[in-house]
Design an enzyme around this catalytic site. Structure first.
Site, PDB file in Angstrom:
ATOM      1  CG  HIS A   1      -2.236   0.847   1.489  1.00  0.00           C
ATOM      2  ND1 HIS A   1      -2.913   1.678   0.013  1.00  0.00           N
ATOM      3  CD2 HIS A   1      -2.735   1.905   2.346  1.00  0.00           C
ATOM      4  CE1 HIS A   1      -3.424   2.443   0.619  1.00  0.00           C
ATOM      5  NE2 HIS A   1      -3.971   2.840   2.062  1.00  0.00           N
TER       6      HIS A   1
ATOM      7  CG  ASN B   1      -4.673   5.093   4.721  1.00  0.00           C
ATOM      8  OD1 ASN B   1      -4.252   4.914   3.302  1.00  0.00           O
ATOM      9  ND2 ASN B   1      -5.303   4.070   4.550  1.00  0.00           N
TER      10      ASN B   1
END
Length: 689
Positions: A275, A293
């Site tokens: 990620h 995020n």
């Protein structure tokens, strides 16, 4: 499937950690991943850029944060990144305490955009790199609240229209090579069917199927970077605290989906994939990186005073292989070419016309009159094309008659006209072979009914004027006004303070502020006189307003970027001022513009250093200026100014170019307690947008 909350809390406690657990709502699918390690050779290239950047731009003391063998270390960590992407706590080049500040967070500086949501697509790398580029545009160029298109970055680039993964190096290479467009050009969700379809209908956990939709005017709304760089060790903290945010990749495990705040450390659950996120700071006190995020504002639970939640999180140094691959930064934001402002004119009571170069640099206009609540247009004016970085200016020489002026792409001076009975604009006609200097525009004034005077800076840097009046079969001029040499990228502005009297203002090559005057009986222009020792900021012009007959007020951005005014009226033996207006500070490369909405009332407008749009006011009885007030949370594109028009007594309309390069308008009139919200003007997009 979400981990058992009770068991996860027990595992956190047993491991000696303190991060909080969020109960994942029933049926919530894990968000998409998609980070892949970068090629070692490409990381090596980016590391050499980092070393060069350190030598060229950073203070000498930054050298102490670099390993003597930085490039070799980066290549080694890249190789280990590929081999250990699913190793939870591998620590390679983990930062040590000391040297840079003990903590830093770019949110404290207002440059980190809102949390976004990649949903069920592996586009995290594009979200992280787009967010970092927007933040650097704010840091380097003052382009606040810029929203860049993750869809353009992910689906329209070399990556291609799919939800597969990517790596940070290749993604930044695409921003360098092709740029990234604004979100309004290619909205993220428009890349998917409505409702979105699974790439593999047989697998309910598969990624979404994506498409590359058509983009409108992408080439004119594109931001790019000069280069990108790779950093390891404490150099990352030095970069974060002095240059800007970064992007990184790390391994995600099932317990990360249940993160609810605090400093995350992996304790349980299977490896889900790689990620990418934007790193916005760090804390040596908490021994962690601070990250934004791209899983929406629900990630991490509600916003917490510790700076986590609502889409933000902290992750321990070395956790989940986060320190195995270098962090990437980018620099040298390249902005779209842009016109300096949208201009407007009131040709009669409650009739407004606005003008801007479009994305093809064509000449466009929109209009509103009477009881209309929105603008009509945009209509192209006779195929005219405008020189880059210049504005169009119109004047109403008598009721309902409009004359429009621009500098063409050949830098010739042109005019077009409209009056009642015309079914379209007439022109463009070249004005006497005049040629304007790069980065300068024409300003026009009507000193009495149907008389026109225009002013521009010639290619020799001197000021020229031309004139037209009834009976003339063509324009007369250009005549040179004195010997003043004008500063680059500034224009000359004029005002008629009473019938047939003209005053003009310019920034000299020495950045001093000068004026010249003409009135009946003069055989030539008088001046140039310096106005009270005033000094202007680079790339800014001086603007003048006559608030009642023979009274003049002028406004400029000073060399300290403060906003200043000076005044003259009959009886003065010299100008009075410069007075600083309420501590206001203007963004670089912008000017202050204003209007007298009725006798002796002044309103001025400026773009602040946060690129917010602000106003201040003065009227009889005031002992000082009032303001600055922010106008309806408006934000202007970098290097653009705000233009004001009064279409009826005490009514104000202002026009600006938004950060997405939409042409926007706000309005105020007596009885309103605040300015009306900014609204797009008939869907218009300005040059650069």
């Amino acid at each position: 499937m979400a981990l058992d909350t009770t068991l996860l809390k027990q595992a956190i406690t047993q491991a000696g950690h303190q991060w909080r657990v969020r109960a994942v709502p029933a049926g919530e699918r894990p968000r998409g991943l998609g980070w892949e390690p970068s090629d070692a050779g490409k990381i090596q290239r980016a590391s050499l850029v980092a070393e060069s950047l350190m030598r060229q731009r950073f203070p000498a003391q930054f050298a102490r944060y670099f390993s003597a063998n930085l490039s070799t270390n980066i290549a080694n960590t890249a190789a280990s990144s590929a081999a250990t992407a699913n190793t939870a706590n591998a620590v390679s080049n983990a930062p040590s305490a000391g040297a840079p500040p003990t903590s830093f967070d770019w949110r404290d500086h207002g440059v980190i955009g809102p949390v976004t949501d990649q949903a069920y697509c592996g586009s995290c790398v594009s979200f992280a790199t787009a967010g970092m580029t927007a933040a650097m545009a704010a840091i380097e160029r003052g382009a606040m609240n810029l929203n860049l298109s993750e869809a353009d970055q992910h689906f329209a680039s070399s990556h291609g229209p799919n939800c597969g993964g990517w790596n940070n190096d290749a993604a930044l290479g695409q921003i360098k090579a092709r740029g990234i467009a604004t979100e309004s050009t290619f909205p993220y969700m428009s890349a998917f069917d409505n409702p979105p379809q699974l790439a593999n209908p047989a697998d309910p956990n598969s990624l979404w199927a994506a498409h590359n939709r058509a983009e409108m005017d992408r080439a004119f709304r594109t931001y790019s970077i000069s280069d990108y760089s790779a950093w390891t060790g404490d150099s990352r903290k030095a970069y974060l605290s002095s240059v800007g945010p970064m992007v990184c990749g790390f391994a995600v495990y099932e317990d990360f989906d249940s993160y609810g705040g605090g400093v995350y450390h992996h304790v349980s659950g299977k490896f889900r994939g790689g990620h990418a996120v934007m790193v916005i700071g760090y804390s040596d006190v908490d021994q962690c990186w601070i990250c934004r995020n791209s899983w929406g504002t629900g990630f991490g639970g509600p916003a917490d005073p510790d700076g986590t939640g609502a889409g933000f999180f902290k992750i321990g140094y070395g956790q989940c292989n986060i320190d195995s691959e270098p962090f990437y930064g980018c620099h040298g934001i390249i902005m779209p070419a842009t016109t300096s402002m949208v201009t407007g004119v009131s040709r009669n009571l409650n009739k407004l016309d606005v003008f801007t170069p479009g994305t093809n640099r064509g000449t466009y206009t929109a209009a509103m009159e009477g009881a209309e609540t929105s603008f009509r247009g945009w209509w192209q004016v006779q195929g005219g094309v405008v020189a880059p970085g210049t504005f169009m200016h119109a004047v109403s020489r008598s009721p309902d008659k409009l004359d429009l002026f621009c500098v063409g792409t050949d830098h010739g001076t042109y005019t077009a006209a409209w009056q009642p009975g015309d079914t379209s604009w007439r022109g463009w006609w070249r004005i006497q072979g005049g040629v304007a200097a790069p980065g300068t525009s024409i300003h026009a004034v009507s000193r009495s009914a149907d008389h026109l005077d225009i002013f521009c800076v010639g290619t020799d840097g001197h000021v020229y004027t031309a004139a037209w009046q009834p009976g003339d079969t063509s324009w007369r001029g250009w005549w040179k006004i004195g010997d003043l040499k004008v500063a680059p990228n500034t224009s000359v502005f004029a005002v008629s303070r009473s019938k047939d009297k003209l005053d003009i203002f310019a920034v000299g090559a020495d950045m001093g502020i000068y004026t010249a005057a003409w009135e009946p009986g003069f055989t030539s222009w008088h001046g140039w006189w310096r106005v009270q020792g005033g000094v202007a900021a680079p790339n800014s012009s001086v603007y003048a307003i006559s608030r009642s007959p023979d009274k003049l007020d002028i406004f400029c951005v000073g060399s300290d970027h403060g906003i200043y005014t000076a005044a003259w009226e009959p009886g003065f033996t010299s100008w009075h001022g410069w007075w600083r207006i309420q501590g206001g500070v203007a963004a670089p490369n912008t000017s202050v513009f204003g209007v007298s909405r009725s006798a002796n009332k002044l309103d001025i407008f400026a773009v602040g250093t946060d690129h917010g749009i602000y106003t201040a006011a003065w009227e009889p009885g005031f002992t000082s200026w009032h303001g600055w007030w922010r106008v309806a949370s408006g934000t202007a594109a970098a290097d653009t100014s705000v233009f004001a028009v009064s279409r009826a007594p005490d009514q104000l309309d202002i026009f600006a170019i938004g950060t997405d390069h939409n042409v926007i308008n706000s309005h105020w009139q007596p009885g309103l307690t605040s300015w009306k919200p900014w609204m797009p003007v008939a869907g218009g997009i300005a040059e650069g947008g």
